[in-house]
Design an enzyme around this catalytic site. Structure first.
Site, PDB file in Angstrom:
ATOM      1  CB  CYS A   1      -2.388  -6.878   5.460  1.00 15.17           C
ATOM      2  SG  CYS A   1      -1.498  -5.305   5.620  1.00 15.17           S
TER       3      CYS A   1
ATOM      4  CD  GLU B   1      -4.778  -6.418   8.480  1.00 12.05           C
ATOM      5  OE1 GLU B   1      -4.222  -7.282   9.166  1.00 12.05           O
ATOM      6  OE2 GLU B   1      -4.187  -5.717   7.622  1.00 12.05           O
TER       7      GLU B   1
ATOM      8  CE  LYS C   1      -1.552  -9.843   8.421  1.00 13.12           C
ATOM      9  NZ  LYS C   1      -1.547  -8.425   8.864  1.00 13.12           N
TER      10      LYS C   1
END
EC number: 3.5.1.12
Length: 479
Positions: free
Chosen positions: A229, A96, A196
């Site tokens: 993440c 990321e 995300k």
């Protein structure tokens, strides 16, 4: 040693498995690629990237200036792809924020954003059709890399999507901006994208109106899932993706800043693989000065990982990975028999003394040797939360500790005693520092000293030479 979380299914808003043992199947970043058997294994790579960052991320610059910086990172990506190709890699994962960096404002990141058409609507090969859409230079380079390396490629970039004022969610500037993972096939086709959902202080990006639950199929290992993440700590998308889509492999770009004792990158990645009986391909950025390191290829039984707070260089991890991961816990994705120590633990947990009586005497299994005497309960602050803990004393034992609706259980055995104090802790409540979240945590930690008040301190080194099994009661993907 066994860790179990019970009661978590009814309240789970954030998933965190803190019961990771450092010494379990760990390999410090060394590539392990033997001659792989095509019928059983595939070869994967993850790259921990020391991304070249903008010297002033809040400054307004041109698209051309943004491309010049991003191309420096993409040049490094291409070098890693070609190195991986020489070793037969079939899929590679990049981190990321590895291409554009971080700490932007909503306005300053705009020149770094590529236009992203929906792969569900538009079939597109950016390398072969570079002029089809404007502002897609990064996607084009990634697509061409996948072709050149003849491998699936997963990367993260910022993307933009125009929206109309009739859209009630449309931002005032007339566009959505997303933190986006992209997947390319070895032919360069844009297979899918994931936006995300659980942003962590990322003011430059928008949260998608709906959660993406994205999977993609490969010819070498079947179905993969993907998220980014901070997502790994939440039921949506991480746990729901595994529960509903029968995923055996997860690709996981991350920009993770380590915080001990519970939020170390390797700890979280490995715990997720063990708890759900899956393979996790995790790529982190590499900025030791910011506490950002920790990448790995994790299976339920072993890990190939890299964590280095001193060396400024990036690192490519390559490993042979089972197509059908064999788990410790008998979870739905795992194949093979349940680990014997796990079976024994479940018998103890259920209250079964498993003793048999014949005409003369009572015969009990050796597992009755476990010390099940109650340990004192105490409280200590850990990661800004008030944990309930019990000390882990003696060479062997069975412990449990509860908080509200969550109970954690530990069955342990160690060959030698040390002077260090370990504790099993639980927290079930509202976390209010660096965000407000309802969390449930089970954690086995080494304390900073011999006093109970030291449990929860940051400890950088310790080893537990113990076997490890993890379970969430029934199928961990049950609602």
């Amino acid at each position: 040693m066994v860790c179990i979380m019970s009661g978590a299914r009814s309240k789970l808003a954030l998933f965190l498995c803190g019961c990771y043992v450092v010494a379990l199947g760990a390999h410090t970043g060394e590539e392990s690629v033997a001659e792989h058997h095509e019928a059983e294994y595939y070869v994967a790579a993850v790259y921990e990237h020391p991304s070249i960052l903008s010297p002033n991320p809040v400054a307004l610059i041109s698209r051309q200036e943004a491309l010049e910086l991003m191309n420096q990172n993409l040049d490094i990506y291409e070098q890693q792809v070609m190195t991986a190709a020489q070793k037969g890699v079939q899929i590679i994962v990049f981190p990321e924020d590895g291409i554009h960096g971080f700490n932007f404002t909503r306005t300053s990141i705009y020149p770094f954003l590529d236009f992203m058409p929906s792969p569900q609507v538009v079939g597109w090969n950016p390398c072969l059709e570079p002029r089809r859409f404007n502002d897609t230079e990064v996607l084009q380079r990634l697509s061409c890399m996948a072709i050149k390396g003849d491998m699936f490629l997963v990367a993260n970039l910022g993307t933009k999507q125009p929206c109309h004022s009739s859209d009630p969610g449309c931002p005032n500037d007339g566009r959505y901006q997303f933190n986006t993972n992209v997947v390319f096939s070895n032919k360069g086709t844009l297979v899918d994208r994931y936006r995300k959902h659980n942003l962590y202080f990322e003011a430059a990006f928008d949260v998608p109106l709906n959660v993406d639950h994205i999977t993609f199929d490969t010819p070498f290992a079947g179905r993969f899932g993907i998220f980014t993440c901070f997502d790994i700590l939440f039921f949506d998308p991480a746990v729901r993706l595994l529960r509903d889509h029968k995923v055996k492999h997860v690709v996981y770009p991350t920009a993770w800043m380590n915080q001990l004792p519970l939020l170390a990158a390797i700890e979280i990645q490995k715990a997720f693989a063990v708890a759900f009986g899956i393979n996790v391909l995790a790529a982190n950025v590499h900025h030791p000065v910011l506490g950002m390191t920790g990448s790995g290829i994790h299976t339920p039984l072993e890990s190939f990982w890299y964590h280095d707070m001193e060396n400024p260089e990036g690192h490519l991890i390559i490993a042979q990975v089972a197509k059908n991961p064999v788990g410790l816990t008998g979870a739905g994705n795992a194949t093979g028999e349940t680990d014997p120590s796990h079976t024994k633990f479940l018998k103890i947990l259920s209250g079964d003394p498993y003793c048999e009586k014949d005409a003369q005497e009572v015969h009990c299994d050796e597992a009755t040797k476990w010390n099940m005497n109650a340990s004192p309960t105490f409280h200590s602050e850990m990661m800004y939360d008030n944990f309930t803990l019990v000390p882990v004393w003696g060479k062997e034992g069975y412990l449990h500790v509860c908080s509200n609706g969550l109970c954690c259980y530990l069955l342990y055995e160690r060959p030698t005693l040390s002077e260090e104090l370990y504790a099993l802790g639980v927290f079930d409540g509202l976390h209010t520092v660096h965000g407000t979240y309802y969390i449930q945590v089970c954690a086995l930690v080494r304390c900073g000293g011999l006093g109970f008040g030291t449990c929860g301190q940051e400890i950088t080194e310790y080893f537990l030479y113990l076997s490890f099994v993890s379970d969430l009661g029934d199928d961990p993907r049950s609602p």
